[in-house]
Motif scaffolding. Structure first.
Motif, mmCIF file in Angstrom:
data_model
loop_
_atom_site.group_PDB
_atom_site.id
_atom_site.type_symbol
_atom_site.label_atom_id
_atom_site.label_comp_id
_atom_site.label_asym_id
_atom_site.label_seq_id
_atom_site.Cartn_x
_atom_site.Cartn_y
_atom_site.Cartn_z
ATOM 1 N N SER A 67 0.795 -1.236 0.000
ATOM 2 C CA SER A 67 0.000 0.000 0.000
ATOM 3 C C SER A 67 0.822 1.278 0.000
ATOM 4 C CB SER A 67 -0.970 0.010 1.173
ATOM 5 O OG SER A 67 -2.038 -0.873 0.931
ATOM 6 N N TYR A 156 -10.796 2.532 4.704
ATOM 7 C CA TYR A 156 -9.593 2.380 3.894
ATOM 8 C C TYR A 156 -9.889 1.695 2.567
ATOM 9 C CZ TYR A 156 -4.669 1.297 2.947
ATOM 10 O OH TYR A 156 -3.415 1.210 2.387
ATOM 11 N N LEU A 302 -9.595 -0.350 8.887
ATOM 12 C CA LEU A 302 -8.372 -0.640 9.640
ATOM 13 C C LEU A 302 -8.629 -0.824 11.129
ATOM 14 C CD1 LEU A 302 -6.003 1.893 7.850
ATOM 15 C CD2 LEU A 302 -6.097 -0.585 7.523
ATOM 16 N N VAL A 306 -6.876 6.946 12.269
ATOM 17 C CA VAL A 306 -5.972 7.430 11.233
ATOM 18 C C VAL A 306 -6.447 8.805 10.787
ATOM 19 C CG1 VAL A 306 -4.892 7.001 8.993
ATOM 20 C CG2 VAL A 306 -5.601 5.067 10.415
ATOM 21 N N MET A 319 1.233 5.611 14.276
ATOM 22 C CA MET A 319 2.606 5.504 13.760
ATOM 23 C C MET A 319 3.489 6.437 14.573
ATOM 24 S SD MET A 319 3.722 3.515 11.346
ATOM 25 C CE MET A 319 5.210 3.215 10.373
ATOM 26 N N TRP A 330 2.890 7.086 4.656
ATOM 27 C CA TRP A 330 2.030 5.906 4.582
ATOM 28 C C TRP A 330 2.904 4.664 4.573
ATOM 29 C CZ3 TRP A 330 -2.064 5.080 6.753
ATOM 30 C CH2 TRP A 330 -2.897 3.994 6.473
ATOM 31 N N THR A 331 2.253 3.538 4.750
ATOM 32 C CA THR A 331 2.944 2.276 4.940
ATOM 33 C C THR A 331 2.338 1.222 4.034
ATOM 34 O OG1 THR A 331 3.634 0.677 6.641
ATOM 35 C CG2 THR A 331 1.401 1.543 6.807
ATOM 36 N N VAL A 337 7.629 1.646 4.516
ATOM 37 C CA VAL A 337 7.123 2.953 4.946
ATOM 38 C C VAL A 337 7.799 4.062 4.147
ATOM 39 C CG1 VAL A 337 8.824 3.444 6.779
ATOM 40 C CG2 VAL A 337 6.479 4.286 7.006
ATOM 41 N N GLU A 358 1.192 -6.681 10.818
ATOM 42 C CA GLU A 358 0.314 -5.523 10.912
ATOM 43 C C GLU A 358 0.072 -4.865 9.554
ATOM 44 O OE1 GLU A 358 2.596 -6.013 14.735
ATOM 45 O OE2 GLU A 358 3.142 -5.858 12.612
ATOM 46 N N VAL A 360 -0.810 -1.677 9.538
ATOM 47 C CA VAL A 360 -0.298 -0.333 9.810
ATOM 48 C C VAL A 360 0.276 -0.339 11.220
ATOM 49 C CG1 VAL A 360 -2.546 0.483 10.633
ATOM 50 C CG2 VAL A 360 -0.883 2.130 9.814
#
Length: 380
Positions: A67, A156, A302, A306, A319, A330-331, A337, A358, A360
């Protein structure tokens, strides 16, 4: 295990951390890069790109960034906005008339970028190969109703992000997302990052090492839940990311192939105020739009809080390695990342093949970010 690359003395603790994680086995193969101003002050790689063969991670190894790809797709749309070809506050249907069906006539481009459009997944049960056929996957989304009132919080857009925005790019430019990105962003900036690959030897690509456990027990999730309808429709195993059909597809939400150097180079377009190496591409006005908050709360998909801007997330507790300020990030699933920090003119990227479970907030990228910012703080 040998660490290759370069690292200026001020960031030696980052190199030490990277080396320790490779030595301990926390990493299998990985790369880490930091751009400060116009200088690549950290450019490290090491480990194994493919475990079965023992092939080493080279300077030009590419890996699926999951992503994190969304930030690259967002840059393509922001570039069109900067040129006046896309109005971020306009309905998607202005550029893609069929999308205005089924109550979506007022869904805005910025709502797709901010994951608030309500078109977070497909109503139909689809396979990954269905998404390979971009125009058909887009047509399905154009025909369906939004799953919630557009603009009323985020859910998301796991895979639809790339299909929706890729179709906007195609309608506006006549070019596919991958081609537009290559010709207008990656190529001019000298960044070896691809959305859709058909011309490279398989040996260039890292194979992923799947997480040893899942982040959640998805088997207990009801079939009609947003989580199942987005994360598992379709689901695909990490083993597929080196499949030629997967590589060739242009999935602007999930199959960008790159390394830390190329990701940091592209992110420095944002952190550097719209220019890289004196080459201007985005105006300050457009860059500031990234920080227009579209949603700030627990994401429907998610399940964690966020804060979404336009195409990128903004600092938040999910994060902790990302500092407050004019910073976006973003990750990708597994832990890759990217961070673009306008306050410090700093871009940071991390790409790996040993995946954390994970979606995120994985530990490894946060540790690297903490080390980078500690070094930055000492240098001030």
């Amino acid at each position: 295990m040998t660490v290759s690359g370069t690292c200026v003395s001020a960031f030696e603790p980052v190199r030490d951390l990277f080396a320790a994680k490779l030595e301990s086995g926390e990493e299998v193969g990985a790369c880490l890069a930091v751009v400060s101003g116009d200088d690549m002050v950290v450019d490290l790689w090491g480990g194994t790109a493919d475990v079965p063969s023992g092939r080493v991670w080279e300077r030009d190894t590419l890996a699926n960034t999951y992503s994190l790809t969304k930030t690259m797709t967002a840059l393509a749309v922001l570039l069109l906005a900067d040129r006046g070809e896309v109005d971020l506050d306009a309905p998607v249907a202005r550029y893609w008339p069929e999308f205005g069906a089924a109550g979506k006539q007022n869904v805005l481009v910025r709502q797709v970028l901010g994951h608030t459009s309500g078109v977070a997944g497909w109503d139909a049960n689809i396979s990954l190969s269905d998404i390979y056929s971009h125009e058909e996957a887009a047509a399905l989304l154009a025909a369906q109703e939004p799953w919630w009132t557009p603009g009323a919080g985020s859910g998301y857009h796991v895979l639809t992000f790339g299909t929706l925005l890729g179709e906007v790019v195609r309608r506006v430019t006549g070019s596919s997302l991958g081609r537009f990105f290559a010709e207008e962003l990656a190529g001019p900036l000298g960044a070896d990052y691809r959305i859709g690959v058909t011309d490279e030897a398989p040996e260039r690509f890292a194979s992923m090492v799947a997480p040893s456990s899942a982040a959640a027990d998805y088997s207990s999730i009801p079939p009609d839940s947003l989580i199942r309808r987005t994360l598992l429709n379709p689901a695909f195993a990490p083993s597929i990311v080196t499949d030629p059909d997967f590589l060739a597809a242009e999935i602007g939400a999930a199959n960008g192939q790159g390394n830390a150097r190329s990701v940091a180079r592209l992110a420095s377009l944002v952190s550097g105020g719209g220019a890289v190496g004196g080459r201007a591409a985005l105006s300050r006005t457009t860059l500031e739009r990234i920080f227009d908050v579209q949603a700030d709360g627990v994401d429907r998909v998610l399940g964690v809080p966020v804060r979404f801007g336009l195409g990128w997330a903004l600092p938040g507790a999910v994060m902790p390695g990302v500092p407050e300020g004019r910073v976006c990030w973003w990750t990708g699933f597994g832990g890759s990342v990217v961070v673009a920090d306008l306050d410090r003119d700093l871009a940071v990227a991390y790409v790996m093949n040993k995946m954390s479970p994970e979606l995120v907030g994985a530990a490894k990228p946060n540790e690297y970010l903490a080390a980078v910012y500690e070094c930055v703080g000492r240098g001030r």
